[in-house]
Design an enzyme around this catalytic site. Structure first.
Site, mmCIF file in Angstrom:
data_model
loop_
_atom_site.group_PDB
_atom_site.id
_atom_site.type_symbol
_atom_site.label_atom_id
_atom_site.label_comp_id
_atom_site.label_asym_id
_atom_site.label_seq_id
_atom_site.Cartn_x
_atom_site.Cartn_y
_atom_site.Cartn_z
ATOM 1 N N HIS A 21 -62.566 9.765 -1.648
ATOM 2 C CA HIS A 21 -63.866 9.360 -2.201
ATOM 3 C C HIS A 21 -64.997 10.005 -1.395
ATOM 4 C CE1 HIS A 21 -61.736 5.429 -3.509
ATOM 5 N NE2 HIS A 21 -62.063 6.050 -4.630
ATOM 6 N N LYS A 45 -59.220 -6.537 -12.302
ATOM 7 C CA LYS A 45 -58.437 -5.913 -11.228
ATOM 8 C C LYS A 45 -58.257 -6.893 -10.066
ATOM 9 C CE LYS A 45 -58.783 -0.950 -11.639
ATOM 10 N NZ LYS A 45 -59.123 0.294 -10.954
ATOM 11 N N ARG A 96 -57.996 14.217 -9.374
ATOM 12 C CA ARG A 96 -56.914 14.580 -8.449
ATOM 13 C C ARG A 96 -55.777 15.316 -9.126
ATOM 14 N NH1 ARG A 96 -56.605 8.493 -6.679
ATOM 15 N NH2 ARG A 96 -57.206 8.516 -8.855
ATOM 16 N N SER A 133 -56.567 4.534 -3.514
ATOM 17 C CA SER A 133 -56.749 3.249 -2.838
ATOM 18 C C SER A 133 -55.487 2.402 -2.964
ATOM 19 C CB SER A 133 -57.946 2.509 -3.436
ATOM 20 O OG SER A 133 -59.112 3.270 -3.282
#
Ligand code: ADP
Length: 164
Positions: A21, A45, A96, A133
């Site tokens: 990040h 979440k 990514r 994460s």
């Protein structure tokens, strides 16, 4: 010709923030006049850190002298509504892998269709291509060494949180 002032928002969960990040932030801030890191308060979440903690953890990593124009806050609800409220010109997201592309493509198209806002992507630096994460939380739970993937302050917070 006058240069346009560009305000970008970088929305995400940042649970916790990673070097991946930070790489996107460091490169993004050179492209925009203002970059708002926007921590989502997702009701669905399952999160390790509260939005307040995540904002605090990110704030500690922002050196305002070296990073003028970068700020961090949290938001609730629809991201595009938050972006409109902030008068953001663009949304910044990181990529990514091809899996990211598929998901982000759909998200960007939807956001453009519902709110007319463009998304700009920054590709990850090779060394962070596998950093997420979720993976960080898993490795931390198992006591792995994360020194190359997250800042020291975040390692400390994770250790402390997982002890509880
Ligand atoms: P979200 O739940 O919105 O996906 P994340 O915190 O997981 O929130 O990610 C926020 C943004 O940062 C996303 O665009 C994601 O693709 C990007 N990102 C996450 N990790 C990396 C990384 N290692 N390199 C580049 N971009 C990344």
């Amino acid at each position: 010709m006058n240069k346009k002032y560009v305000r970008a928002i970088f929305p995400g969960s940042f649970d916790p923030i990673t070097n991946g990040h930070l790489d996107v932030i460091n490169r993004g801030m050179k492209l925009f006049d203002e970059l708002i890191i926007a921590v989502g308060r997702s009701p669905v979440k399952n999160q390790l850190f509260t939005p307040e903690e995540r904002v605090e953890m990110i704030s500690e990593l922002i050196d305002h002298k070296k990073m003028p124009g970068v700020s961090v806050e949290s938001f609730e609800g629809l991201m595009v509504e938050y972006a409109a409220g902030k008068k953001a010109d663009v949304i910044l997201r990181g990529l990514r892998s091809l899996t990211d592309v598929q998901y982000e493509f759909q998200l960007a198209m939807t956001n453009r269709a519902v709110a007319g806002i463009e998304t700009i992507f920054i590709m990850t630096s090779e060394q962070y291509g596998f950093t997420s994460s979720t993976l960080i939380r898993e490795i931390a739970t198992l006591g792995g060494d994360l020194s190359n993937l997250i800042p020291k302050s975040i390692q400390k917070r994770l250790k402390h949180r997982l002890k509880k």
